[in-house]
Structures are given as C-alpha cells and as structure tokens.
Design an enzyme around this catalytic site. Structure first.
Site, PDB file in Angstrom:
ATOM      1  N   SER A   7       0.816  -1.221   0.000  1.00 36.28           N
ATOM      2  CA  SER A   7       0.000   0.000   0.000  1.00 36.28           C
ATOM      3  C   SER A   7       0.844   1.262   0.000  1.00 36.28           C
ATOM      4  O   SER A   7       1.682   1.448   0.875  1.00 36.28           O
ATOM      5  CB  SER A   7      -0.877   0.065   1.250  1.00 36.28           C
ATOM      6  OG  SER A   7      -1.646  -1.081   1.370  1.00 36.28           O
ATOM      7  N   ALA A  26       2.635  -2.152   4.237  1.00 38.21           N
ATOM      8  CA  ALA A  26       2.395  -1.105   5.221  1.00 38.21           C
ATOM      9  C   ALA A  26       1.962  -1.826   6.493  1.00 38.21           C
ATOM     10  O   ALA A  26       1.199  -2.787   6.426  1.00 38.21           O
ATOM     11  CB  ALA A  26       1.294  -0.181   4.730  1.00 38.21           C
ATOM     12  N   MET A  74      -1.806  -7.096   7.425  1.00 38.69           N
ATOM     13  CA  MET A  74      -2.815  -8.030   6.905  1.00 38.69           C
ATOM     14  C   MET A  74      -2.348  -8.724   5.627  1.00 38.69           C
ATOM     15  O   MET A  74      -3.168  -9.136   4.803  1.00 38.69           O
ATOM     16  CB  MET A  74      -4.115  -7.273   6.619  1.00 38.69           C
ATOM     17  CG  MET A  74      -4.643  -6.450   7.777  1.00 38.69           C
ATOM     18  SD  MET A  74      -6.025  -5.428   7.266  1.00 38.69           S
ATOM     19  CE  MET A  74      -6.213  -4.370   8.714  1.00 38.69           C
ATOM     20  N   SER A  75      -1.043  -8.821   5.443  1.00 37.40           N
ATOM     21  CA  SER A  75      -0.555  -9.416   4.186  1.00 37.40           C
ATOM     22  C   SER A  75       0.765 -10.146   4.437  1.00 37.40           C
ATOM     23  O   SER A  75       1.064 -10.532   5.562  1.00 37.40           O
ATOM     24  CB  SER A  75      -0.341  -8.311   3.151  1.00 37.40           C
ATOM     25  OG  SER A  75       0.722  -7.465   3.531  1.00 37.40           O
ATOM     26  N   HIS A  99      -5.417  -9.594  -1.148  1.00 35.77           N
ATOM     27  CA  HIS A  99      -5.443  -9.883   0.287  1.00 35.77           C
ATOM     28  C   HIS A  99      -6.493 -10.936   0.628  1.00 35.77           C
ATOM     29  O   HIS A  99      -7.524 -11.036  -0.031  1.00 35.77           O
ATOM     30  CB  HIS A  99      -5.759  -8.614   1.085  1.00 35.77           C
ATOM     31  CG  HIS A  99      -4.767  -7.509   0.889  1.00 35.77           C
ATOM     32  ND1 HIS A  99      -4.848  -6.640  -0.168  1.00 35.77           N
ATOM     33  CD2 HIS A  99      -3.687  -7.138   1.631  1.00 35.77           C
ATOM     34  CE1 HIS A  99      -3.842  -5.776  -0.083  1.00 35.77           C
ATOM     35  NE2 HIS A  99      -3.126  -6.054   0.987  1.00 35.77           N
ATOM     36  N   HIS A 158      -7.682   4.093   6.701  1.00 30.65           N
ATOM     37  CA  HIS A 158      -6.881   3.620   5.558  1.00 30.65           C
ATOM     38  C   HIS A 158      -6.154   4.813   4.916  1.00 30.65           C
ATOM     39  O   HIS A 158      -5.006   4.694   4.477  1.00 30.65           O
ATOM     40  CB  HIS A 158      -7.802   2.927   4.543  1.00 30.65           C
ATOM     41  CG  HIS A 158      -7.090   2.357   3.345  1.00 30.65           C
ATOM     42  ND1 HIS A 158      -6.060   1.453   3.457  1.00 30.65           N
ATOM     43  CD2 HIS A 158      -7.252   2.576   2.009  1.00 30.65           C
ATOM     44  CE1 HIS A 158      -5.623   1.136   2.242  1.00 30.65           C
ATOM     45  NE2 HIS A 158      -6.329   1.813   1.346  1.00 30.65           N
ATOM     46  N   ASN A 192       1.613   3.699  11.098  1.00 32.56           N
ATOM     47  CA  ASN A 192       0.790   4.191  12.206  1.00 32.56           C
ATOM     48  C   ASN A 192       1.166   3.474  13.483  1.00 32.56           C
ATOM     49  O   ASN A 192       1.791   2.420  13.453  1.00 32.56           O
ATOM     50  CB  ASN A 192      -0.697   3.931  11.910  1.00 32.56           C
ATOM     51  CG  ASN A 192      -0.963   2.457  11.644  1.00 32.56           C
ATOM     52  OD1 ASN A 192      -0.684   1.942  10.569  1.00 32.56           O
ATOM     53  ND2 ASN A 192      -1.477   1.778  12.638  1.00 32.56           N
ATOM     54  N   TYR A 245      -8.411 -10.735   3.170  1.00 28.71           N
ATOM     55  CA  TYR A 245      -9.642 -10.060   3.636  1.00 28.71           C
ATOM     56  C   TYR A 245     -10.568  -9.632   2.496  1.00 28.71           C
ATOM     57  O   TYR A 245     -11.709  -9.279   2.727  1.00 28.71           O
ATOM     58  CB  TYR A 245      -9.327  -8.846   4.530  1.00 28.71           C
ATOM     59  CG  TYR A 245      -8.547  -7.734   3.876  1.00 28.71           C
ATOM     60  CD1 TYR A 245      -9.128  -6.897   2.920  1.00 28.71           C
ATOM     61  CD2 TYR A 245      -7.227  -7.494   4.220  1.00 28.71           C
ATOM     62  CE1 TYR A 245      -8.411  -5.885   2.311  1.00 28.71           C
ATOM     63  CE2 TYR A 245      -6.497  -6.480   3.625  1.00 28.71           C
ATOM     64  CZ  TYR A 245      -7.099  -5.685   2.667  1.00 28.71           C
ATOM     65  OH  TYR A 245      -6.378  -4.693   2.070  1.00 28.71           O
ATOM     66  N   GLU A 246     -10.047  -9.659   1.259  1.00 28.45           N
ATOM     67  CA  GLU A 246     -10.909  -9.313   0.121  1.00 28.45           C
ATOM     68  C   GLU A 246     -11.848 -10.465  -0.225  1.00 28.45           C
ATOM     69  O   GLU A 246     -12.734 -10.322  -1.066  1.00 28.45           O
ATOM     70  CB  GLU A 246     -10.057  -8.964  -1.102  1.00 28.45           C
ATOM     71  CG  GLU A 246      -9.279  -7.675  -0.943  1.00 28.45           C
ATOM     72  CD  GLU A 246      -8.317  -7.435  -2.103  1.00 28.45           C
ATOM     73  OE1 GLU A 246      -8.774  -6.954  -3.147  1.00 28.45           O
ATOM     74  OE2 GLU A 246      -7.130  -7.748  -1.959  1.00 28.45           O
ATOM     75  N   HIS A 297      -4.250   0.363  -4.608  1.00 27.74           N
ATOM     76  CA  HIS A 297      -3.547  -0.759  -5.222  1.00 27.74           C
ATOM     77  C   HIS A 297      -3.898  -0.775  -6.705  1.00 27.74           C
ATOM     78  O   HIS A 297      -5.057  -0.876  -7.067  1.00 27.74           O
ATOM     79  CB  HIS A 297      -3.990  -2.096  -4.612  1.00 27.74           C
ATOM     80  CG  HIS A 297      -3.540  -2.299  -3.214  1.00 27.74           C
ATOM     81  ND1 HIS A 297      -4.070  -1.601  -2.175  1.00 27.74           N
ATOM     82  CD2 HIS A 297      -2.607  -3.112  -2.682  1.00 27.74           C
ATOM     83  CE1 HIS A 297      -3.481  -1.995  -1.055  1.00 27.74           C
ATOM     84  NE2 HIS A 297      -2.583  -2.903  -1.340  1.00 27.74           N
TER      85      HIS A 297
HETATM   86  N1  HPA Z   1      -3.005  -2.992  11.615  1.00 32.69           N
HETATM   87  C1  HPA Z   1      -3.117  -3.901  10.629  1.00 32.69           C
HETATM   88  N2  HPA Z   1      -2.718  -3.674   9.392  1.00 32.69           N
HETATM   89  C2  HPA Z   1      -2.165  -2.479   9.103  1.00 32.69           C
HETATM   90  C3  HPA Z   1      -2.016  -1.487  10.089  1.00 32.69           C
HETATM   91  C4  HPA Z   1      -2.471  -1.765  11.416  1.00 32.69           C
HETATM   92  O1  HPA Z   1      -2.373  -0.938  12.334  1.00 32.69           O
HETATM   93  N3  HPA Z   1      -1.441  -0.414   9.480  1.00 32.69           N
HETATM   94  C5  HPA Z   1      -1.234  -0.758   8.174  1.00 32.69           C
HETATM   95  N4  HPA Z   1      -1.673  -2.003   7.954  1.00 32.69           N
END
Ligand code: HPA
Length: 268
Positions: free
Chosen positions: A25, A107, A205-206, A77, A241, A229, A79-80, A55
């Site tokens: 990302s 990310a 998440m990847s 992903h 996001h 973050n 989650y998709e 993406h």
């Molecule tokens: N959690 C999960 N996935 C992420 C995060 C997060 O804080 N930041 C970027 N991808």
C-alpha cells in the site's frame, strides 16, 4: 499455472526476471518509474483482480540497476475474500518465470513502542495469526515439500545486505517480527497488547501467506515493512486507511532508495 506463465512470457518477449518485488500500500511508485512491460491483473489468465483502493493491480517488468525485476504493483489480500491459494498464486508463477529472490513489502502498524510512522522495518521473522495457511490442500511435490521447514523464512544474508544498504544511505532502519492478522478490521487495544506480549513488533494483513509459499518453493525472501501508524493508539485517535496510505507515501522516497540500493547490492 502453465497457461499463466506462457501468457506472461509471450507478452514480455520472454523476459526472465531474477528478482520479484511485491509493492505494498502506497509503495507502488517504483513500478511507475521503472517499467519495460506492464500487464494488468485483469488481463492475466487465472490472476485475481485487486479490489483495494491505493492498489493498482498490474505486473510490471523492468531492468533496474542491471537486475531483471518483476514487480507486483498491488497485491491481493485474504480479507478481500480471495482464498489463500488465490493470493499466493502469483508467487508460484514468479518461481516458474525464473525468480530466485523475492522482496516483500507492506504497510504495517507499529506494535513496538520505539517505532514511529514512516520508519522502515526489516522483517526478521513472522507470526501467522491469519487463521489459515496457504499450503493447506493437496501438495504439489514439484513445487515443494508437504511439511516445509520455516526456520529461516527471511534469509539472514538478505537481512544483512538490507541493513548495510540502509546504513550506507543513512537510513535508520528497524528490525522486527511481523505479525499477520486476517483483517480487514484494525486491531483493538487489547489485541495490540496481546501481540506485543507474544513477540510481534509490527502488525499487518498481508505478506505472511506470500512468504510461506515463497519459502516453500525455494525462493530467498526479504521482507520490509513501512510503519504507517501506531497500531490501535490508546490516545483516543482513530485509524483510517487514508492515514495508512499517507504515511506510506511520506516514506516512499526513503523506501524507494533503499530498494534500489538493495537491488544494486544483490549478487545473484
Ligand atoms: N493494523 C493492521 N494492518 C495495518 C495497520 C495496522 O495498524 N497499518 C497498516 N496495515
């Protein structure tokens, strides 16, 4: 898989990539700057289309710093709603195209309290908390073993090269364990506490499904997280996001120069 490989070979004039890079990302710019051939995932037989904003969804082939590279500009992903097999299909395709070394980027949220947004973290190991495994199902013995060893998924020599490159560039790079959740919801404060106690430094998440399959089929893996973050801050601020994309974008110059330096240094 052979259909996909044949299609790609034909479209790229038999380009044989030695290095694969998955751009996470907000980190896809490298593939805009270096692009000899690009094929949209929608045009590739058996590839699934990315549904996430930020993406792009194309496979980009380029000669970078004298190295033959294939980049995934955007990944799919779990989650998709795609299966583990679907999201890791491109890794096997890369293997069959000739890739030997795979650089996975993403990310991620900081769990380690010494990490700050826009830090880069070299992944030393991972914890798979996604609730599934991409190797479940009948094993293809031509690709790898039924019970593959995972004791050094992220190769030590590649970690050393990445650290040296960061040092040469004056980039203060972190190292740590990447924890993978399925998402798409971000973590609760209680979950972040748990991840910290159990040894995670960054959460995302990847990456882990791709790393497992890459290691299984004999690719040398390097992983780099861009910390975007503070995961589930307890100071009352909410995570979006957009914030993740913006922080990745702030780190992209640093990120790009590190990747380029690594490509230069890699002896294949
Ligand atoms: N959690 C999960 N996935 C992420 C995060 C997060 O804080 N930041 C970027 N991808």
């Amino acid at each position: 898989m052979q259909e996909t490989v044949n299609f790609i070979k034909e479209k790229t004039n038999n380009f044989v990539p030695e290095i694969g890079i998955i751009l996470g990302s907000g980190l896809g710019e490298l593939a805009d700057e270096y692009c000899d051939y690009a094929i949209s995932y929608t045009d590739i037989p058996h590839f699934v289309k990315s549904t996430v904003e930020g993406h792009k969804g194309r496979l980009v082939f380029a000669d970078i710093c004298g190295k033959k590279v294939v980049m995934m500009q955007g990944r799919n992903h779990f989650y998709e709603g795609h299966s583990m097999e679907e999201i890791t299909f491109p890794i096997k395709v890369m293997k069959l195209l000739g890739v030997k070394t795979l650089i996975l980027t993403n990310a991620a949220g900081a769990v380690n309290e010494s990490f700050r947004p826009s830090d880069l973290m070299i992944i030393t190991d991972h914890i798979n908390f996604m609730g599934s495994n991409p190797l479940i199902g009948k094993n293809d013995n031509s690709m790898g073993e039924r019970f593959p060893d995972m004791s050094e998924v992220y190769k030590k020599d590649l970690i050393e090269i990445a650290e040296k490159c960061a040092k040469d560039l004056g980039i203060d790079v972190k190292k740590g364990v990447y924890w993978a959740n399925s998402g798409p919801s971000y973590e609760t404060p209680a979950e972040i506490n748990m991840i910290r106690m159990l040894g995670g430094d960054a959460v995302g998440m990847s990456t882990v499904p791709e790393a497992i399959v890459a290691n299984y089929c004999g690719l040398n893996v390097l992983g780099i997280s861009c910390i975007t973050n503070t995961a589930s801050s307890t100071n009352g601020s909410k995570l979006s996001h957009e914030e993740v994309i913006e922080a990745a974008s702030n780190a992209k110059i640093k990120f790009k120069s590190l990747i380029l330096e690594i490509l230069k240094e890699l002896n294949l």
